[in-house]
Design a protein around this motif. Structure first.
Motif, PDB file in Angstrom:
ATOM      1  N   GLU A 151       0.825  -1.212   0.000  1.00 22.55           N
ATOM      2  CA  GLU A 151       0.000   0.000   0.000  1.00 22.55           C
ATOM      3  C   GLU A 151       0.860   1.264   0.000  1.00 22.55           C
ATOM      4  OE1 GLU A 151      -3.502  -2.367   2.479  1.00 22.55           O
ATOM      5  OE2 GLU A 151      -2.292  -0.842   3.467  1.00 22.55           O
ATOM      6  N   ILE A 152       1.938   1.258   0.775  1.00 21.69           N
ATOM      7  CA  ILE A 152       2.824   2.419   0.822  1.00 21.69           C
ATOM      8  C   ILE A 152       3.519   2.612  -0.522  1.00 21.69           C
ATOM      9  CG2 ILE A 152       4.963   3.323   1.840  1.00 21.69           C
ATOM     10  CD1 ILE A 152       4.039   2.114   4.517  1.00 21.69           C
ATOM     11  N   MET A 153       3.973   1.515  -1.122  1.00 18.66           N
ATOM     12  CA  MET A 153       4.665   1.619  -2.413  1.00 18.66           C
ATOM     13  C   MET A 153       3.718   2.082  -3.518  1.00 18.66           C
ATOM     14  SD  MET A 153       7.364  -1.578  -2.452  1.00 18.66           S
ATOM     15  CE  MET A 153       8.443  -0.783  -3.641  1.00 18.66           C
ATOM     16  N   ALA A 154       2.431   1.768  -3.405  1.00 20.40           N
ATOM     17  CA  ALA A 154       1.452   2.150  -4.426  1.00 20.40           C
ATOM     18  C   ALA A 154       0.973   3.591  -4.269  1.00 20.40           C
ATOM     19  CB  ALA A 154       0.256   1.201  -4.380  1.00 20.40           C
ATOM     20  N   ASP A 155       1.234   4.196  -3.109  1.00 20.29           N
ATOM     21  CA  ASP A 155       0.785   5.564  -2.830  1.00 20.29           C
ATOM     22  C   ASP A 155       1.651   6.565  -3.598  1.00 20.29           C
ATOM     23  OD1 ASP A 155      -0.050   7.996  -1.820  1.00 20.29           O
ATOM     24  OD2 ASP A 155      -0.054   7.335   0.268  1.00 20.29           O
ATOM     25  N   GLN A 156       1.006   7.452  -4.354  1.00 20.34           N
ATOM     26  CA  GLN A 156       1.733   8.441  -5.147  1.00 20.34           C
ATOM     27  C   GLN A 156       2.489   9.448  -4.286  1.00 20.34           C
ATOM     28  OE1 GLN A 156      -1.120  10.214  -7.815  1.00 20.34           O
ATOM     29  NE2 GLN A 156      -1.194   8.430  -9.159  1.00 20.34           N
ATOM     30  N   ASN A 157       2.100   9.590  -3.037  1.00 22.72           N
ATOM     31  CA  ASN A 157       2.760  10.544  -2.142  1.00 22.72           C
ATOM     32  C   ASN A 157       3.980   9.955  -1.437  1.00 22.72           C
ATOM     33  OD1 ASN A 157       0.854  12.660  -2.606  1.00 22.72           O
ATOM     34  ND2 ASN A 157      -0.591  11.610  -1.268  1.00 22.72           N
ATOM     35  N   THR A 158       4.262   8.688  -1.687  1.00 21.32           N
ATOM     36  CA  THR A 158       5.400   8.032  -1.033  1.00 21.32           C
ATOM     37  C   THR A 158       6.721   8.505  -1.639  1.00 21.32           C
ATOM     38  OG1 THR A 158       4.112   6.077  -0.467  1.00 21.32           O
ATOM     39  CG2 THR A 158       6.499   5.805  -0.598  1.00 21.32           C
ATOM     40  N   GLY A 159       7.665   8.854  -0.765  1.00 19.56           N
ATOM     41  CA  GLY A 159       8.984   9.274  -1.223  1.00 19.56           C
ATOM     42  C   GLY A 159       9.866   8.076  -1.557  1.00 19.56           C
ATOM     43  N   ALA A 202       9.535  -0.403   3.196  1.00 18.84           N
ATOM     44  CA  ALA A 202       8.747   0.810   3.417  1.00 18.84           C
ATOM     45  C   ALA A 202       9.125   1.403   4.769  1.00 18.84           C
ATOM     46  CB  ALA A 202       7.251   0.499   3.377  1.00 18.84           C
ATOM     47  N   ALA A 203       9.376   2.700   4.783  1.00 11.99           N
ATOM     48  CA  ALA A 203       9.742   3.401   6.023  1.00 11.99           C
ATOM     49  C   ALA A 203       8.724   4.496   6.298  1.00 11.99           C
ATOM     50  CB  ALA A 203      11.144   3.998   5.897  1.00 11.99           C
ATOM     51  N   SER A 204       8.392   4.674   7.576  1.00 15.93           N
ATOM     52  CA  SER A 204       7.458   5.731   7.985  1.00 15.93           C
ATOM     53  C   SER A 204       8.063   6.505   9.148  1.00 15.93           C
ATOM     54  CB  SER A 204       6.117   5.136   8.425  1.00 15.93           C
ATOM     55  OG  SER A 204       5.537   4.369   7.395  1.00 15.93           O
ATOM     56  N   ALA A 205       8.053   7.831   9.032  1.00 14.52           N
ATOM     57  CA  ALA A 205       8.567   8.691  10.111  1.00 14.52           C
ATOM     58  C   ALA A 205       8.001  10.090   9.947  1.00 14.52           C
ATOM     59  CB  ALA A 205      10.096   8.740  10.077  1.00 14.52           C
ATOM     60  N   CYS A 206       7.622  10.685  11.064  1.00  9.94           N
ATOM     61  CA  CYS A 206       7.137  12.076  11.087  1.00  9.94           C
ATOM     62  C   CYS A 206       5.953  12.304  10.141  1.00  9.94           C
ATOM     63  CB  CYS A 206       8.269  13.043  10.748  1.00  9.94           C
ATOM     64  SG  CYS A 206       9.702  12.920  11.840  1.00  9.94           S
ATOM     65  N   GLY A 207       5.121  11.288   9.957  1.00 10.16           N
ATOM     66  CA  GLY A 207       3.935  11.433   9.119  1.00 10.16           C
ATOM     67  C   GLY A 207       4.185  11.236   7.633  1.00 10.16           C
ATOM     68  N   TYR A 208       5.384  10.852   7.260  1.00  8.47           N
ATOM     69  CA  TYR A 208       5.716  10.640   5.850  1.00  8.47           C
ATOM     70  C   TYR A 208       6.106   9.185   5.612  1.00  8.47           C
ATOM     71  CZ  TYR A 208       5.911  15.734   5.639  1.00  8.47           C
ATOM     72  OH  TYR A 208       5.598  17.061   5.710  1.00  8.47           O
ATOM     73  N   ASN A 209       5.861   8.734   4.381  1.00 10.31           N
ATOM     74  CA  ASN A 209       6.223   7.375   3.987  1.00 10.31           C
ATOM     75  C   ASN A 209       7.256   7.393   2.873  1.00 10.31           C
ATOM     76  OD1 ASN A 209       4.378   6.036   5.740  1.00 10.31           O
ATOM     77  ND2 ASN A 209       2.712   6.411   4.294  1.00 10.31           N
ATOM     78  N   TYR A 210       8.154   6.424   2.922  1.00 10.12           N
ATOM     79  CA  TYR A 210       9.189   6.272   1.900  1.00 10.12           C
ATOM     80  C   TYR A 210       9.291   4.803   1.556  1.00 10.12           C
ATOM     81  CZ  TYR A 210      10.244  10.846   3.818  1.00 10.12           C
ATOM     82  OH  TYR A 210      10.135  12.143   4.266  1.00 10.12           O
ATOM     83  N   ALA A 211       9.709   4.495   0.341  1.00  6.13           N
ATOM     84  CA  ALA A 211       9.799   3.093  -0.071  1.00  6.13           C
ATOM     85  C   ALA A 211      10.949   2.888  -1.040  1.00  6.13           C
ATOM     86  CB  ALA A 211       8.486   2.652  -0.708  1.00  6.13           C
ATOM     87  N   GLY A 212      11.442   1.669  -1.078  1.00  7.51           N
ATOM     88  CA  GLY A 212      12.522   1.319  -1.985  1.00  7.51           C
ATOM     89  C   GLY A 212      12.673  -0.185  -2.039  1.00  7.51           C
ATOM     90  N   ARG A 213      13.738  -0.640  -2.687  1.00 13.23           N
ATOM     91  CA  ARG A 213      14.003  -2.075  -2.783  1.00 13.23           C
ATOM     92  C   ARG A 213      15.435  -2.350  -2.333  1.00 13.23           C
ATOM     93  NH1 ARG A 213       9.690  -4.270  -5.278  1.00 13.23           N
ATOM     94  NH2 ARG A 213       8.458  -2.896  -6.613  1.00 13.23           N
ATOM     95  N   GLU A 214      15.602  -3.468  -1.684  1.00 14.50           N
ATOM     96  CA  GLU A 214      16.918  -3.874  -1.185  1.00 14.50           C
ATOM     97  C   GLU A 214      17.229  -5.286  -1.667  1.00 14.50           C
ATOM     98  OE1 GLU A 214      18.989  -2.074   0.543  1.00 14.50           O
ATOM     99  OE2 GLU A 214      17.955  -0.795   2.001  1.00 14.50           O
ATOM    100  N   SER A 215      18.477  -5.507  -2.051  1.00 15.97           N
ATOM    101  CA  SER A 215      18.958  -6.846  -2.342  1.00 15.97           C
ATOM    102  C   SER A 215      20.029  -7.153  -1.310  1.00 15.97           C
ATOM    103  CB  SER A 215      19.523  -6.918  -3.771  1.00 15.97           C
ATOM    104  OG  SER A 215      19.922  -8.235  -4.100  1.00 15.97           O
ATOM    105  N   LEU A 216      19.668  -7.891  -0.292  1.00 13.75           N
ATOM    106  CA  LEU A 216      20.536  -8.092   0.876  1.00 13.75           C
ATOM    107  C   LEU A 216      21.309  -9.404   0.790  1.00 13.75           C
ATOM    108  CD1 LEU A 216      18.022  -6.972   3.663  1.00 13.75           C
ATOM    109  CD2 LEU A 216      19.719  -5.579   2.455  1.00 13.75           C
ATOM    110  N   ASN A 217      22.628  -9.299   1.060  1.00 12.95           N
ATOM    111  CA  ASN A 217      23.470 -10.498   1.067  1.00 12.95           C
ATOM    112  C   ASN A 217      24.784 -10.171   1.777  1.00 12.95           C
ATOM    113  OD1 ASN A 217      24.549 -13.009   0.620  1.00 12.95           O
ATOM    114  ND2 ASN A 217      24.962 -12.669  -1.557  1.00 12.95           N
TER     115      ASN A 217
END
Length: 205
Positions: free
Chosen positions: A108-116, A176-191
């Protein structure tokens, strides 16, 4: 001759009277037909309204007969599953539902147009591992919530001006990260081992 004239006048008047009667009858029939059509239209409208009310009642009856789980499953949003857990705190597979909620929140956060946009973390070792380590620093003035959805689904909260180290199965993740009323999203490839520091607003390092 005079009687003949009287007869012709009478015949003409009789003919006119018959014509007026016939015309009046036709108008009366037309009016009656119009009334019948109007009544039929009203009946059809009433029938449609009854059908609509019956359908609405049936839908309500179906909804009322659904279990809490079926209702949540039908809506399938993070909010619907949260409501389910609130109404069923002793549900035996609660952990499974919590994981579902995390994955849905990330979607849902990633689909939101307001997500940073959130950049990837910095890898601090060249070693490949089946379990990755993340050192996350929250330099914002608010509590930070991080959600990872991939090989695992986890959510962590980090107080303002604090650092947490987490272990997570290596693989590709939507984050997805949320802080101070704002949402941010990205992708990680962890290894391996990673580090990231989150700053206030939309600044990251």
């Amino acid at each position: 001759m005079k009687n003949l004239n009287y007869f012709l006048v009478l015949l003409l008047l009789t003919s006119c009277f018959k014509k007026e009667v016939n015309d009046s009858s036709i108008e009366t029939i037309d009016s009656a037909a119009a009334i019948v059509d109007s009544v039929a239209a009203i009946i059809d409208s009433a029938a449609a309204l009854v059908d609509s009310s019956a359908t609405y009642a049936d839908q309500n009856a179906i909804t009322e007969n659904l279990s809490d789980y079926e209702l949540a499953e039908r809506e399938n949003t993070s909010s619907s599953w949260k409501r389910f857990l609130e109404n069923n705190p002793n549900y035996e597979n609660a952990e499974e539902i919590k994981e579902k909620i995390i994955r849905l929140e990330v979607q849902e956060i990633m689909a939101d147009q307001n997500t940073g946009t959130m950049p990837e973390s910095e890898k601090i070792s060249n070693q490949s591992k089946s379990v990755s380590t993340m050192e996350v620093s929250n330099d914002t003035s608010c509590e930070l919530t991080l959600r990872y959805s991939g090989a695992e689904a986890i959510m962590i909260t980090i107080p303002s001006n604090s650092t947490k180290k987490i272990k997570i199965s290596s693989g590709s993740y939507s984050v997805a990260a949320s802080a101070c009323g704002y949402n941010y999203a990205g992708r990680e490839s962890l290894n391996g081992d990673y580090s990231v520091t989150y700053y206030i607003a939309n600044q990251y390092r």
